[in-house]
Motif scaffolding. Structure first.
Motif, PDB file in Angstrom:
ATOM      1  N   GLN A   1      -0.508  -8.633  -5.522  1.00 60.69           N
ATOM      2  CA  GLN A   1      -1.960  -8.582  -5.672  1.00 60.69           C
ATOM      3  C   GLN A   1      -2.715  -9.246  -4.534  1.00 60.69           C
ATOM      4  O   GLN A   1      -3.651  -8.678  -3.984  1.00 60.69           O
TER       5      GLN A   1
ATOM      6  N   PHE B   1       2.584   1.886  -3.447  1.00 57.48           N
ATOM      7  CA  PHE B   1       1.756   2.533  -4.474  1.00 57.48           C
ATOM      8  C   PHE B   1       1.434   3.972  -4.089  1.00 57.48           C
ATOM      9  O   PHE B   1       1.423   4.867  -4.932  1.00 57.48           O
TER      10      PHE B   1
ATOM     11  N   PHE C   1       2.361  -4.725  -8.767  1.00 58.69           N
ATOM     12  CA  PHE C   1       0.968  -5.107  -8.477  1.00 58.69           C
ATOM     13  C   PHE C   1       0.741  -6.597  -8.729  1.00 58.69           C
ATOM     14  O   PHE C   1       0.100  -7.276  -7.937  1.00 58.69           O
TER      15      PHE C   1
ATOM     16  N   PHE D   1       0.831  -1.204   0.000  1.00 64.51           N
ATOM     17  CA  PHE D   1       0.000   0.000   0.000  1.00 64.51           C
ATOM     18  C   PHE D   1       0.863   1.250   0.000  1.00 64.51           C
ATOM     19  O   PHE D   1       0.642   2.190  -0.765  1.00 64.51           O
TER      20      PHE D   1
ATOM     21  N   ILE E   1      -7.169  -4.699   2.169  1.00 67.48           N
ATOM     22  CA  ILE E   1      -8.377  -3.890   2.147  1.00 67.48           C
ATOM     23  C   ILE E   1      -9.419  -4.457   3.089  1.00 67.48           C
ATOM     24  O   ILE E   1     -10.095  -3.742   3.807  1.00 67.48           O
TER      25      ILE E   1
ATOM     26  N   PHE F   1      -2.921  -7.334  -1.416  1.00 74.38           N
ATOM     27  CA  PHE F   1      -3.768  -6.165  -1.578  1.00 74.38           C
ATOM     28  C   PHE F   1      -5.186  -6.432  -1.132  1.00 74.38           C
ATOM     29  O   PHE F   1      -5.747  -5.709  -0.333  1.00 74.38           O
ATOM     30  N   THR F   2      -5.771  -7.484  -1.672  1.00 76.19           N
ATOM     31  CA  THR F   2      -7.153  -7.803  -1.306  1.00 76.19           C
ATOM     32  C   THR F   2      -7.258  -8.032   0.183  1.00 76.19           C
ATOM     33  O   THR F   2      -8.171  -7.555   0.839  1.00 76.19           O
TER      34      THR F   2
ATOM     35  N   THR G   1       2.898   7.038  -6.514  1.00 72.74           N
ATOM     36  CA  THR G   1       1.954   7.854  -7.274  1.00 72.74           C
ATOM     37  C   THR G   1       1.598   9.142  -6.553  1.00 72.74           C
ATOM     38  O   THR G   1       0.698   9.850  -6.993  1.00 72.74           O
TER      39      THR G   1
END
Lengths: 282, 406
Positions: free
Chosen positions: B393, B334, B389, B331, B400, B396-397, B338
């Protein structure tokens, strides 16, 4: 844990107090010494039409993008929650725009909304609509363009949250309902949506807070135009602070924004409490 | 009984879809009717305020009717999807077409970006059907010369076959074939741009991102350990401070943090890019949630054996929470890679910009005139993100979902 707490103190708590202090001064970042003016910045802001136009734009943006984004997120979650071949690939694909860099996405969607040979206008042309609207320079459409872009590109995290909520719904509820002859549409309204209420609430609060603070797409795509119709409050404060250099005024405005966001979050929280109580009684 | 049910469903579906189409057409029909009336009224030279009002109302009426029509048609389709055998088929077809449509909308522009980045520099935006990086070239004969030669007869260009034996009638068009026309040198142009130090941007971004991720994981995991494992007065209060700052501090702190960095003399240095990011309330929250799931018996057993808090943290908790650390780390990765706002404000010389802000200079300096190079630059920012990513990946899920449990 001391370093993290010191960091929190130095980069979040002290700045908040400092911002409150700055907001009491008439201060220009480049020249001039700060002059104590008390509440004059706040008084000025409360009668400042451009600021309230920006607040209204942010409210419009949130009112449009939050429901659409949540509907898209829930719809996509329902789609990829099915036992179909290849859904995991689609889940991955839908997440990509959420991690992609803001400027790359902005450049892509500038292209999508271009009047000549833009993607959207090309598709509309195939449908026989050849108006070639310049969506980002059109008072009617600029805000919608930003909203649609945000709702579609932000689908990833919302989809994952709704998926987690869907997986937690006990399967027996659906089995019992189908024994009673309930249709899918009916189980969606009577089982899925009520059981998802906590997830929906979480998604709603976080995306409202995010929508009220939106900055990057506006800065990169419309610059608040055309005719201030997309001048959201995040961008407005940015301009006040870093283009006009009215530091004190910008600090005061950011506190008003903070208060607005806090009020919205509290109201949503109260509504949610009432709603959940209703469900726990039945 | 079942058959009657299904027949009723079919009837409902038909009624809904038919009704939806009718409702969708209603405004148009009404408008046509109004047009006829207007024609009649205008012929009699009567004022038509009412019709002007209707004109202003028309777009809203149209929108409303279209939404109602869409909902009705959707309910009709939902009714069909309840049918036993056909329903399943309809559901599968609709699901896949829905998912594919969303993929086109979300990923289509990215494929377009790749195609455009391979076009010759400074080429304008092509129509959608000419997006693929192909160009038509003359068909070559066996000797490597064009199959047809252009001659001018009577002031008109005419192509004749030259490479083959035997003469043919002159034709009006050159025979062409599609050939891949890939301009990889765009990437070279952007990376070695004479006007912008793109490689410097790249280095800045990588350096800042890795520093922030490393220090943030160290600091926030220590903090989360304290907030989840140690008991002391005011612990929950501190936790709520973190949560509160995560939710609300954002818009207010930009100006004071800038002034503070200025007074430290850190503006336009790596310190300004790294230090504000080395702790994040979100990471603390995420890691605390995870640490709370680790059984408390483990550290009590370790404490019995005389382990210090530091040993428990580094030997018991950290090895068990690799997944959580990876989640928080990705997290942060990214977020920092960005980040646009921080570098935009805290740096001002071109050398200190990160890729994200540097690219926006790129966008402004070309102002939409050199799309291939802009898209190349955008892809250069995106590629590392995509690679990371794909590896991160699954964390990530998980992250969240952890974040949503309150």
């Amino acid at each position: 844990m001391a370093p993290a707490f010191i960091h929190l103190l130095v980069f979040a708590l002290i700045p908040m107090g400092y911002a409150l202090y700055i907001s009491l001064f008439k201060e220009h970042l480049i020249y001039g010494t700060p002059k104590f003016v008390g509440g004059a910045n706040y008084r000025y802001t409360f009668t400042d039409a451009p600021f309230w136009n920006a607040m209204w734009n942010s409210a419009r943006y949130a009112l449009m993008s939050v429901p659409i984004g949540m509907a898209v997120g829930l719809g996509v979650a329902l789609l990829v929650n099915q036992k179909l071949r290849g859904v995991t690939i689609f889940r991955t694909l839908y997440y990509i725009p959420s991690i992609a860099s803001g400027i790359a996405i902005a450049m892509l969607w500038i292209y999508v909304f271009l009047p000549e040979n833009g993607m959207l206008n090309s598709f509309l042309g195939m449908l026989g609509i050849t108006t070639k609207t310049d969506f980002l320079n059109n008072i009617t459409w600029a805000m919608w363009a930003l909203v649609i872009m945000a709702a579609l590109n932000g689908v990833g995290p919302k989809m994952i949250l709704f998926l987690a909520g869907l997986i937690n719904i006990p399967q027996e509820l659906y089995e019992a309902a189908s024994l009673d002859g309930a249709t899918r549409t009916r189980t969606f309204w009577t089982i899925t949506l009520p059981m998802l209420a906590p997830t929906t609430f979480f998604v709603m609060v976080t995306s409202t807070i995010g929508a009220m603070q939106v900055f990057t797409p506006v800065y990169l795509m419309t610059k608040g135009g055309p005719e201030e119709s997309t001048d959201v409050v995040g961008y407005h404060i940015f301009r006040e602070a870093w283009v006009q250099f009215n530091t004190g005024l910008a600090a005061a405005q950011s506190f008003i924004l903070l208060a607005a966001i806090a009020i919205i979050a509290v109201v949503q929280f109260k509504l949610q409490q009432r709603q959940l109580r209703g469900y726990s009684l039945t | 009984m079942r058959l009657a049910d299904n027949l009723a469903r079919l009837r409902d579906a038909a009624l809904f879809i038919l009704g939806g189409v009718l409702v969708g057409y209603l405004p148009k029909w009404l408008y046509g009717l109004a047009g006829i009336t207007r024609y009649a009224l205008d012929a009699n030279h009567k004022p038509s305020v009412l019709l002007d009002r209707l004109d202003a109302l028309y777009p809203w009426l149209l929108g409303l009717a279209l939404v109602i029509a869409l909902l009705m048609i959707l309910s009709g389709i939902a009714a069909i999807a309840e049918l036993p055998v056909i329903g399943k088929f309809v559901r599968i077809v609709l699901s896949y077409s829905g998912m594919l449509a969303l993929t086109v909308v979300l990923i289509g522009p990215m494929v377009w970006m790749l195609c455009i980045s391979l076009k010759p520099p400074k080429s304008p935006i092509p129509p959608l059907n000419e997006t693929l990086p192909f160009t038509s070239v003359p068909v070559l004969g066996k000797d490597g010369k064009p199959l047809m030669e252009q001659k001018v007869e009577n002031g008109k260009p005419v192509f004749t076959v030259v490479a083959e034996t035997g003469t043919r009638e002159p034709v009006m068009e050159q025979k062409t074939q599609l050939k891949a026309d890939l301009h990889w040198e765009n990437y070279d142009t952007v990376l070695n741009s004479p006007t912008l130090p793109v490689r410097r941007f790249f280095f800045n971004t990588v350096f800042v991102t890795f520093c922030v991720v490393f220090f943030q994981l160290l600091i926030t995991s220590l903090c989360a350990y304290g907030l989840s494992r140690l008991r002391f007065k005011g612990r929950d209060f501190i936790f709520y401070l973190f949560i509160g700052s995560m939710m609300f501090a954002g818009p207010v702190t930009q100006i004071p943090v800038y002034l503070m960095l200025k007074s430290f003399g850190w503006l336009n240095t790596y310190w300004a890019l790294i230090v504000p990011g080395i702790s994040s309330a979100f990471s603390v929250f995420l890691l605390r949630q995870f640490f709370l799931q680790i059984p408390f018996e483990l550290d009590e057993a370790a404490r019995m054996d005389g382990a210090s808090e530091w040993t428990i943290y580094s030997k018991v908790i950290l090895p068990l929470s690799k997944a959580a650390l990876a989640t928080a780390g990705s997290f942060t990765f990214f977020g920092v890679w960005t980040d646009f706002f921080g570098p935009l404000i805290y740096t001002n010389s071109t050398e200190m910009r990160t890729l994200e802000v540097g690219l926006s200079i790129f966008k402004n300096s070309y102002g939409g005139s050199n799309w291939p190079l802009q898209m190349t630059a955008a892809l250069i920012v995106m590629t590392p993100l995509l690679v990371v990513f794909l590896f991160a990946q699954r964390y990530f899920t998980k992250g969240i979902m952890l974040g949503s449990i309150k």
